[in-house]
Motif scaffolding. Structure first.
Motif, short mmCIF file in Angstrom:
data_model
loop_
_atom_site.label_atom_id
_atom_site.label_comp_id
_atom_site.label_asym_id
_atom_site.label_seq_id
_atom_site.Cartn_x
_atom_site.Cartn_y
_atom_site.Cartn_z
N LYS A 1 2.53 10.46 -38.30
CA LYS A 1 1.48 10.71 -37.32
C LYS A 1 1.80 9.90 -36.07
O LYS A 1 2.15 8.72 -36.16
N LEU A 2 1.67 10.56 -34.93
CA LEU A 2 2.02 9.90 -33.67
C LEU A 2 0.80 9.20 -33.11
O LEU A 2 -0.28 9.77 -33.02
N HIS A 3 0.95 7.93 -32.77
CA HIS A 3 -0.14 7.17 -32.16
C HIS A 3 0.28 6.76 -30.77
O HIS A 3 1.33 6.14 -30.59
N LYS A 4 -0.54 7.12 -29.79
CA LYS A 4 -0.25 6.75 -28.41
C LYS A 4 -1.01 5.47 -28.11
O LYS A 4 -2.23 5.40 -28.26
N ILE A 5 -0.29 4.46 -27.69
CA ILE A 5 -0.94 3.17 -27.49
C ILE A 5 -1.54 3.10 -26.09
O ILE A 5 -0.88 3.41 -25.09
N ILE A 6 -2.82 2.73 -26.03
CA ILE A 6 -3.53 2.66 -24.76
C ILE A 6 -3.71 1.22 -24.30
O ILE A 6 -3.46 0.88 -23.17
#
Lengths: 501, 279
Positions: A440-445
């Protein structure tokens, strides 16, 4: 009380052990040999071989000349040593103190045990019958000292009882070799015309020790029980033990439960009288077929609570398999501690003692059911490395002088082993832009960090970790770290180590 | 209940299961019963009677009257405006992230509504809890017993034994499976000992049917750093109370800051709240 020792001598121990499996070996001469300087020397014989005048120390080739159909096998001394030790353990049913006297004798401290079998004669007979049923040839004697008992097994009848205080008369006629002296001294005594033990007891002790050293005096004292012989029992004796021999072998649940009840009442009674409480107990069940079932249990705090102990042992009932029947139960308290009625220390809650006991009982029953490793309580430890920053409490009242480190952010759920993740990190020493965990791809904010934690070199060598506290586009928070520095040639590794709430 | 013309009678629907208990009430001399109470205000009487009715219908939960101003937004949804003790609270989660948030929220409930100094049993299933992090939620990690049980059978056994041990403040457990029978059995144990159970139930969108007193779910949401600084802010969660017996369901957006749970849903980010999904 006068000490009484029983010696059980196995004249053909090694061959008996091997021919139990194969009874045909009993019918023919059978020897064991060891290799010694290129020769094969006989180290053990059986009865048939002895009648043919084959003896220990003879060469195998010579023995073959006497009997051409001689069965011979190589000897294995460590195996037989272990076997004798095991045998000695089996003899614990006759007395708590049993010594394996290598290579082929077992010595039992029978003081105060014989009356349980109806006197010394029937005690020896019982052992004799059991050994014969197991196809071991034995010679047994009971006397005031170990040396006397041993000497009489070697030279006397197969079953001999030396009455108390009569050792001197009985050993009079035994040869000097029975004293356990070195061969040199025996030869010298022979030269001077001494043949039996009786012949040297008449001479003043000083005369012989001046010529041959103090050993003769020491051995004579040992023989007559004036000097204790140092013995090392196969099992350390436990002072806190309760035994329950059964008239009929027990093989049903209700019987075992009654037996446990009786043992607990007896053991707790013993401990109470001395003001002690049991910390660890072991329940042993000796089965008819020689197997021993062991159930051990430890309590979070020393206890003398009968109901509690009963409950805990009953949880383990399924582990006791009676097989053909159990003839003897024993319950030992292997660890005891002084009993203190109020023991809760910093656990003291508002409720009364009675209620606090319930917590201990609950914890004990959990460890009894699932196992001792499953229960843990954590205390702070003086380490920065996350996995080592806490330790398991060693006992119920364990307290730490340290405080929990709360100045730094730490995740609630920690992964036991950090999970490898794929990241995209553009600038060295910056948090990654995105990472992939479990596909699962997690985009870091948002991100905080890095927090560098070095390996403690005195414990473990390895790469340091740079931790980042990141939040992804779904609002979930993670604890990531990079292992080691950025280098050009090596692909650095990133891991996920925990989940923040 | 109404008291028009000095006549007392039951108004409205009476739940089926209280019929038997209702008989006991009807045998009482209503008039004298109420005359004694007339001195009190009408509102009080009705509240008292409601409690009585509630107890008659078989609920044995005892509510903790722990005043907590900061948590009043939660308390107003509970029966009698107080946190019920000796019942099962179920927390549904689907992902690891939600589990961590549920653990934290549970810790907050225990420390601020029950007893922050109590003894807690935490039944885990291969999960490692970082003890120091629980200090952030006002729990004392050294007063927590972690029991690692691998099989569902063992978890249930330990859970029931723990719920029978009245010295404990609360029991937290991870369960993979919680059906009607099991929840009823645990509820009976909890009722007797007044120990609260917080069950984290892994649920992959299936319909749940059990007798838990309340059903929650906690999801992490975007944090906001103070004063617009960069970095990650205080933990924020979307807390959904799917159902609670004799209470109102609801949804909040909360932040844990300075050892307090702050309700921020009305003040801001109100549009984030989604309609309540009953499981």
């Amino acid at each position: 009380v006068k000490n009484r020792y029983t010696a059980v001598w196995f004249p053909y121990f090694k061959t008996d052990v091997l021919s139990r499996k194969d009874t045909s070996k009993k019918m023919y001469p059978y020897v064991l040999y060891v290799r010694d300087r290129g020769r094969m020397v006989i180290s053990a014989i059986n009865e048939k071989a002895q009648t043919l005048k084959i003896s220990k120390g003879m060469l195998l080739a010579d023995a073959r000349a006497i009997c051409s159909q001689l069965n011979a096998d190589p000897d294995d001394p460590p195996f037989f040593q272990a076997r004798l030790n095991k045998m000695a353990e089996w003899f614990i049913r006759y007395s708590p103190i049993v010594v394996a006297d290598q290579p082929d004798t077992i010595i039992i401290n029978a003081s105060g045990c014989c009356h349980l079998w109806g006197g010394e004669t029937s005690y020896l007979k019982h052992i004799w019958q059991r050994m014969n049923a197991e196809q071991y040839q034995v010679k047994i004697a009971i006397a005031d000292s170990t040396l006397a008992a041993k000497a009489i097994t070697l030279h006397g009848h197969s079953l001999s009882v030396v009455p108390a205080n009569q050792t001197e008369q009985v050993v009079q006629s035994l040869p000097l070799s029975a004293l356990g002296l070195s061969e040199e001294i025996v030869l010298k005594l022979h030269e001077w015309g001494f043949r039996t033990i009786g012949s040297i007891t008449t001479i003043p002790a000083g005369v012989l020790s001046r010529r041959l050293g103090p050993t003769i005096k020491i051995q004579l004292d040992k023989m007559f029980g004036a000097r204790e012989e140092f013995v090392k029992p196969v099992q350390e004796t436990v002072t806190w033990i309760e035994r329950l021999p059964c008239l009929e072998p027990i093989s049903h649940l209700a019987g075992i439960q009654i037996a446990i009840d009786r043992l607990i009442t007896g053991l707790i009674g013993q401990l109470k009288r001395k003001g002690l409480a049991a910390q660890k107990i072991i329940l042993k069940s000796y089965r008819l077929d020689g197997k021993i079932g062991i159930v051990s249990e430890s309590f979070s705090l020393p206890t003398i609570d009968i109901v509690h102990m009963r409950k805990i042992l009953f949880l383990k009932l399924e582990k006791i398999s009676p097989g053909p029947g159990i003839e003897l139960f024993s319950l030992e308290a292997t660890e005891v501690a002084p009993y203190q009625p109020v023991q809760l220390g910093f656990w003291q809650t508002e409720s009364e003692d009675l209620k606090d006991k319930k917590l201990l009982q609950f914890l004990d029953s959990v460890t009894a059911k699932i196992g001792t490793d499953c229960l843990s309580r954590f205390l702070p430890a003086a380490h920065h490395w996350p996995e080592r920053s806490f330790r398991k409490a060693t006992h119920f009242n364990d307290e730490s002088k340290l405080c929990w480190q709360t100045s730094l952010q730490r995740p609630v759920c920690l992964l036991k082993t950090p999970a490898l993740i794929q990241v995209t990190a553009p600038v060295p020493d910056y948090p990654p832009m995105l990472f992939r965990y479990k596909n699962k791809l997690h985009k870091i904010i948002k991100a905080d960090g890095p927090e560098r934690i070095e390996q403690e070199w005195w414990i473990n060598e390895g790469l340091h970790r740079d931790y980042y506290f990141v939040e992804d586009d779904a609002g979930c928070r993670y604890w990531l770290f990079r292992s080691g520095h950025y280098t050009e040639d090596r692909k650095e590794k990133w891991y996920l180590h925990g989940f923040f709430p | 209940l109404s008291n028009e013309n000095d006549q007392f009678c039951f108004v409205g629907l009476v739940p089926k299961n209280i019929h038997q208990n209702a008989k006991k009430i009807s045998n009482l001399d209503f008039k004298s019963y109420f005359c004694k109470r007339m001195e009190k205000s009408k509102k009080d009487i009705i509240a008292e009677l409601k409690t009585e009715l509630w107890l008659c219908s078989g609920h044995k939960a005892v509510c903790v009257r722990k005043e907590s101003k900061s948590l009043s937004f939660l308390l107003s949804h509970f029966p009698e405006n107080a946190f019920p003790q000796g019942v099962l609270h179920e927390f549904l989660y689907q992902q690891e992230e939600e589990k961590a948030a549920s653990f934290a929220f549970t810790s907050v409930l225990i420390s601020s509504l029950l007893n922050s100094n109590g003894i807690v049993v935490w039944i885990t299933n291969r999960q490692l809890i970082f003890p120091a992090s629980l200090c952030h939620f006002s729990l004392h990690p050294e007063r927590i017993f972690f029991i690692n049980a691998l099989q569902q059978k063992e978890i249930c056994w330990v859970l029931e034994k723990a719920l029978q041990c009245e010295v404990l403040t609360a029991v937290i457990a991870e369960v993979n499976h919680l059906d009607f029978l099991l929840s009823r059995r645990l509820q009976l144990a909890a009722e007797q000992s007044k120990v609260s159970a917080f069950l984290l139930h892994h649920n992959s969108g299936k319909k749940v049917q059990n007798t838990c007193f309340s059903r929650w779910s906690v999801q992490p949401t975007h944090s906001v750093a103070r004063d617009g600084l960069p970095g990650v802010g205080n933990p924020r969660w979307r807390v959904t109370l799917h159902k609670i017996r004799n209470g109102k369901s609801g949804q909040w957006q909360v932040e844990w800051a300075d050892n307090q749970l702050i309700n921020i849903a009305e003040s801001f980010d109100a549009h984030l709240i989604q309609p309540v999904q009953s499981a």
